[in-house]
Scaffold this motif. Sequence first.
Motif, short mmCIF file in Angstrom:
data_model
loop_
_atom_site.label_atom_id
_atom_site.label_comp_id
_atom_site.label_asym_id
_atom_site.label_seq_id
_atom_site.Cartn_x
_atom_site.Cartn_y
_atom_site.Cartn_z
N UNK A 100 -4.60 60.04 66.50
CA UNK A 100 -5.79 60.85 66.25
C UNK A 100 -5.57 61.86 65.13
N UNK A 101 -4.33 61.98 64.66
CA UNK A 101 -4.05 62.88 63.56
C UNK A 101 -4.62 62.31 62.26
N UNK A 102 -5.04 63.21 61.39
CA UNK A 102 -5.52 62.81 60.08
C UNK A 102 -4.63 63.45 59.02
N UNK A 103 -4.86 63.07 57.79
CA UNK A 103 -3.95 63.49 56.72
C UNK A 103 -3.80 65.00 56.66
N UNK A 104 -4.90 65.72 56.84
CA UNK A 104 -4.84 67.17 56.76
C UNK A 104 -3.90 67.76 57.81
N UNK A 105 -3.74 67.03 58.93
CA UNK A 105 -2.87 67.51 60.01
C UNK A 105 -1.39 67.27 59.72
N UNK A 106 -1.09 66.30 58.87
CA UNK A 106 0.30 65.84 58.75
C UNK A 106 0.83 65.85 57.33
N UNK A 107 0.08 66.43 56.38
CA UNK A 107 0.50 66.36 54.98
C UNK A 107 1.87 66.99 54.75
N UNK A 108 2.23 67.99 55.59
CA UNK A 108 3.53 68.64 55.40
C UNK A 108 4.69 67.75 55.83
N UNK A 109 4.39 66.60 56.42
CA UNK A 109 5.45 65.68 56.84
C UNK A 109 5.82 64.67 55.75
N UNK A 110 5.24 64.80 54.57
CA UNK A 110 5.60 63.90 53.47
C UNK A 110 6.99 64.30 52.98
N UNK A 111 8.00 64.03 53.81
CA UNK A 111 9.35 64.52 53.60
C UNK A 111 10.33 63.46 54.10
N UNK A 112 11.08 62.86 53.19
CA UNK A 112 12.00 61.80 53.57
C UNK A 112 13.09 62.29 54.51
N UNK A 113 13.49 63.54 54.38
CA UNK A 113 14.54 64.06 55.27
C UNK A 113 14.07 64.07 56.71
N UNK A 114 12.82 64.52 56.93
CA UNK A 114 12.28 64.54 58.28
C UNK A 114 12.22 63.12 58.85
N UNK A 115 11.72 62.19 58.06
CA UNK A 115 11.60 60.81 58.52
C UNK A 115 12.97 60.23 58.87
N UNK A 116 13.96 60.46 58.03
CA UNK A 116 15.29 59.91 58.26
C UNK A 116 15.93 60.54 59.51
N UNK A 117 15.85 61.84 59.64
CA UNK A 117 16.47 62.51 60.79
C UNK A 117 15.79 62.10 62.10
N UNK A 118 14.47 61.96 62.07
CA UNK A 118 13.79 61.51 63.29
C UNK A 118 14.22 60.11 63.68
N UNK A 119 14.31 59.20 62.71
CA UNK A 119 14.77 57.85 63.02
C UNK A 119 16.20 57.86 63.55
N UNK A 120 17.04 58.69 62.96
CA UNK A 120 18.43 58.81 63.42
C UNK A 120 18.47 59.26 64.87
N UNK B 196 16.82 67.93 69.03
CA UNK B 196 17.66 67.09 68.19
C UNK B 196 17.70 67.57 66.75
N UNK B 197 16.54 67.99 66.21
CA UNK B 197 16.50 68.50 64.85
C UNK B 197 17.29 69.80 64.75
N UNK B 198 17.24 70.61 65.78
CA UNK B 198 18.03 71.84 65.77
C UNK B 198 19.52 71.54 65.83
N UNK B 199 19.90 70.50 66.58
CA UNK B 199 21.31 70.13 66.64
C UNK B 199 21.81 69.66 65.27
N UNK B 200 20.99 68.88 64.56
CA UNK B 200 21.36 68.45 63.21
C UNK B 200 21.48 69.66 62.29
N UNK B 201 20.53 70.60 62.39
CA UNK B 201 20.56 71.79 61.54
C UNK B 201 21.85 72.59 61.78
N UNK B 202 22.30 72.67 63.02
CA UNK B 202 23.55 73.37 63.33
C UNK B 202 24.74 72.67 62.66
#
Length: 564
Positions: free
Chosen positions: A390-410, A436-442
């Motif tokens: 139900x999300x639209x582009x305006x809701x998720x435009x800040x996710x256009x980030x390869x690092x986020x995509x890669x870390x989430x898949x990991x 999990x993202x916080x653990x990677x950041x640490x």
Amino acid sequence: MAEAGQDRAGGVTLRLPPPDKDFAAVLRWYLDEKAQNGRLGNGWGTKDFAHAVGVSDRAVRGWLKEDLPHRDRIEVIARVFFGANPEAHVDHRRCLMDAYRRTEAKAAAQTAPAITSNALESAPSVISLYDLTTWAKQKDEELKRSRHAPGFADWRDEQLQRHYSQLLGPKSKLGPFAFPALYGRSHSVICLPGNQVRTEFEHKLLFPRSIDSIERRDPRQFPNLSGSSAVRFPEDLSGEKLEYAKLMIHAGKIRRPNMIGFALRELQLDEHFVVQDFSATICTYMENVLSNHILEHRLTHAFGMPPHEAASLVDNRPKLHLSTRNGGSGLSIGKAGECFPLVSVQALVLYRDEGAWSTVRITRNDDVAVSPRAKQFPPAGGFEIFGTEHDRFEDVSDQFDLRIALKREFLEECADDKDASAEGPTGDIPVSELKGMQRIAELEEAGRFHIRFLGVVLDLITLRPEFSFLIVIEGDKPIRDHFSYQLHSGKFAHWLKPNSEEARRPRPTFVRDLHKVAREPNWHNSSVGLMKLAHQALVLEQDGLQRRFGLEELTASLATCFAK
């Protein structure tokens, strides 16, 4: 049952909804009735109810319109409304489930499979959900047997080399980057190198970027697909694509067809064909399936046809376009608005346990949309947003980030972190606040988690671009201890636990033995391309990667794999 329209349990009366209502109306009824744990509660806000059920409030808003939740979510909803005891408020539980089935059946009745196709046998003419599911599973089994038939893989790669010979032939500009040979057998991919391997991931691809770099469009939506096996397809969808959509949905291959992702528009290359940047547009997963996944199916169908008929079907593929500009090049796939190659990420993960470098490999199971049973390196997955359909582009435009995509898949594939999945049970928790993202950041802050951009692998079978990386983890304790933590859902992350896309438990492999493992059959083409890019990076950047991490064994193992 105390009296008409009521249900008594423990002295508490809840009113039953009017009969024959659809699921949205029944759900609204119980929300308005303030049903909570079998009692009359304080009332529900959408966000409060979403949190209790374990989804986002956008998902709940969709349920209150025309979407259906996944079947396994119904029991959770019933528990939230009527309590944990399945024998309490039985009439209400039955009413909720009957409304779900009634709505599902209504959607099934709107599905019209009576069409013809040159690539699939027609779906059953007598429509029922059982007929559709049986047909889809039988057809899927036939296609699996065809993909694993003797000689199919070699024939398929020969056809692709023929089809793309002008652009990817030995004497062409892109020829040296195409069809890498693993132990002498060529694979249908293009391996375009990246240009920053020595240092941390500070490439121009580092996002978030301006939304102006994304082509804006309204992606095509497929109604009534949210978790239901009964599907109403768009009226203008017909022929081969309609049949393929039915096959994928009713065979259980696709769960979130309307999930937003990012589709490649153009790869920008320098004069040496090194990846510099890219542009994208937005699409839904189903748009990607019907423009790109279908290409693998078309190849499977063409196998065994008379040569001229097979060649005609194979050649009905989107073309690759290489343009020249400002001393560099642009590589695009198909026509804009007709082809949606989902931008994807993959990585070779290296971690040190007991003093030796290891990596991870899996075998995909039979229930995935692309390349079932193939061996591959996790993480690997499409660049989908963290949210709901139900999300639209305006809701998720800040996710256009390869690092986020890669870390989430990991996290999802290597640590079994379901909170990091595209629609995890996290409500509206920001990505950065996932444990999990916080653990990677640490680990990053401690200098123990490193990402290197290797380049882009373009799988010629489905024309899917895989942005490829090296992830190096230098833990100060066993890797399983770094990635063992409680999720927001209450469950626990586990290093190398099977997930839904894996046929068996992910297997650790010493990098010194990678050349032995690579001899096994049925490697995913994109993983072969990933190994090729890693080998090139290690050879060209020996002073950077090898000396920094001590990867001489990996270099030697990969050199054996690609020795001529």
